[in-house]
Design an enzyme around this catalytic site. Structure first.
Site, PDB file in Angstrom:
ATOM      1  N   TYR A 106       0.856  -1.190   0.000  1.00 18.92           N
ATOM      2  CA  TYR A 106       0.000   0.000   0.000  1.00 18.92           C
ATOM      3  C   TYR A 106       0.891   1.238   0.000  1.00 18.92           C
ATOM      4  O   TYR A 106       1.875   1.294   0.749  1.00 18.92           O
ATOM      5  CB  TYR A 106      -0.883   0.017   1.259  1.00 18.92           C
ATOM      6  CG  TYR A 106      -1.631   1.325   1.444  1.00 18.92           C
ATOM      7  CD1 TYR A 106      -2.929   1.465   0.975  1.00 18.92           C
ATOM      8  CD2 TYR A 106      -1.017   2.422   2.057  1.00 18.92           C
ATOM      9  CE1 TYR A 106      -3.617   2.665   1.112  1.00 18.92           C
ATOM     10  CE2 TYR A 106      -1.694   3.630   2.196  1.00 18.92           C
ATOM     11  CZ  TYR A 106      -2.990   3.746   1.724  1.00 18.92           C
ATOM     12  OH  TYR A 106      -3.651   4.944   1.853  1.00 18.92           O
TER      13      TYR A 106
ATOM     14  N   GLU B 111      -3.256   7.424  -4.111  1.00 17.60           N
ATOM     15  CA  GLU B 111      -3.179   6.178  -3.360  1.00 17.60           C
ATOM     16  C   GLU B 111      -3.042   5.006  -4.343  1.00 17.60           C
ATOM     17  O   GLU B 111      -3.764   4.962  -5.340  1.00 17.60           O
ATOM     18  CB  GLU B 111      -4.445   6.008  -2.517  1.00 17.60           C
ATOM     19  CG  GLU B 111      -4.425   4.777  -1.631  1.00 17.60           C
ATOM     20  CD  GLU B 111      -5.768   4.571  -0.921  1.00 17.60           C
ATOM     21  OE1 GLU B 111      -5.896   4.977   0.243  1.00 17.60           O
ATOM     22  OE2 GLU B 111      -6.687   4.010  -1.540  1.00 17.60           O
TER      23      GLU B 111
END
Ligand code: GDP
Ligand code: MN
Length: 380
Positions: free
Chosen positions: A101, A189
């Site tokens: 992530y 993101e």
């Protein structure tokens, strides 16, 4: 302004961040044609602005044309947590060794940019943050200094990625930071950022939110306007040039100045009600703008009462009163309006309202009285 995954990936590609080759498709035939061009296996991905598409069945691998046809047919028109799928992104399928992530956003309390990196990607990051916050490596970046490769490398070191992923991750993150800052984004993101079995680091998903305050220097953002998903109320407000945000309550709010509107929301909440929206008519609002604002709120079926809270400065209360009276003539009001006027020409404004006072137009002397009255009427 939020982008779709495919738009985010196209933006990433402009900053040289590795993404899979792909194409958009709005029909099953277009999906098959795209897959044939891209080469199998492909992933068929629902384009909606909500996470968890994979779990909802909106992301499927396809090894050939028949499978693309089947999955595209199932996914187009699917409802994913209230979002209808109207478009697909077809991309070359990747082999995955590990899922990470990565994100950058603004940490307002620290007044710095915040990067987050975790070796536990692919899953819901909020859950990781809650259960094992130590699994997320954080870095604060001063916008004046920028993110140097050296600091980026030590950050990647803290995250404990597979050694094979370190160089690739540093490269992607430096580019992602540039995309975030030069690209005027509020959020970028990548979840998951993957390591492939042959050692490449690559963005498999993209979530990007752009800072609309910067749109004057991004003429290229115009292409996003056409694909923006607004609710019906927000679309109407935008067409009328109003600063409007839809909320879930029953008291429609109109005020002048963002701060005053925010405190109006708070007071309504304090006295037991819930606002249906935020609407700031801004400084110097005249009769026409006021009438438009009343019209937009009146079209919201969940509104049960309307609270107009004006503090006159540049805005003149008599003009506001004229606007409200004009709105009463222009639209058939579904709910009563409670008005509080203070400041410039307030007395004249109140006099105008008094001439039209009725069950549907009620003047109140203070903000608190007005909020109480509006909440009481909304509960009827
Ligand atoms: P989200 O569920 O909305 O976050 O959609 P993602 O684009 O992140 O995809 C969800 C999951 O699908 C990923 O975490 C992967 O596990 C899987 N996935 C997506 N693309 C591929 C791919 O190219 N190959 C493989 N093997 N899995 C993929
Ligand atoms: Mn994802």
């Amino acid at each position: 302004m939020d982008l779709f995954e495919y738009q985010g990936k196209q933006l990433f590609a402009r900053y040289d961040i590795p993404v899979s080759p792909g194409a958009v498709a709005d029909t099953v035939d277009e999906a098959v044609a795209a897959a044939e061009r891209i080469g199998y296996p492909v992933v068929v991905k629902a384009q909606v602005q909500v996470g968890g598409r994979g779990k909802a069945g909106g992301i499927k691998l396809a090894g050939g044309a028949d499978e693309v046809r089947e999955h595209a047919g199932n996914i187009l028109g699917m409802d994913i947590r209230g979002h209808a799928v109207r478009r697909l992104w077809i991309e070359r399928a990747s082999d995955i060794a590990e899922e990470y992530y990565a994100s950058f956003t603004l940490d307002r309390s620290a007044k710095l940019h915040l990067g987050m990196l975790s070796s536990r990607g692919g899953v819901d990051i909020e859950q990781v943050a809650e259960e094992s916050p130590e699994a997320i490596a954080r870095i604060h970046v001063d916008p004046v200094d920028g993110l140097t490769e050296e600091r980026c490398r030590s950050w990647v070191g803290q995250a404990g990625l597979n050694p094979a992923a370190v160089d690739g991750a540093v490269d992607v993150l430096v580019k992602l930071y540039r995309c975030y800052t030069d690209g005027d984004a509020d959020l970028v993101e990548i979840n998951p950022l993957i390591l492939t079995p042959d050692g490449r680091v690559h963005a498999l998903d993209a979530k990007v939110s752009l800072d609309e305050n910067a749109d004057f220097r991004h003429p290229e953002w115009e292409e996003y306007a056409a694909t923006q998903v607004l609710d019906a109320r927000e679309r109407e407000a935008k067409e009328k040039g109003l600063n409007y945000i839809g909320l879930d309550g029953t008291v429609g709010i109109i005020g002048n100045g963002a701060g005053l509107v925010m405190s109006t929301l708070d007071i309504v909440n304090e006295v037991g009600g819930q606002a249906a929206n935020f609407l700031d008519v801004g400084g110097g609002a005249g009769a026409d703008l006021l009438a438009n604002a009343v019209e937009v709120i009146n079209n919201d079926p969940s509104v049960r009462s309307i609270l107009v809270n004006i503090f006159g400065g540049i805005t003149k209360c008599d003009e506001v009163a004229h606007g409200i009276v004009e709105a009463l003539g222009r639209v058939e009001l579904r709910s009563p309006i409670v008005v509080r006027l203070a400041g410039t020409n307030a007395e004249e404004g109140r006099r105008i309202l008094a001439e039209h006072e009725s069950d549907t137009l009620i003047a109140q002397p203070t903000m608190l009285d007005a909020a109480r009255k509006a909440v009481e009427l909304a509960a009827r």
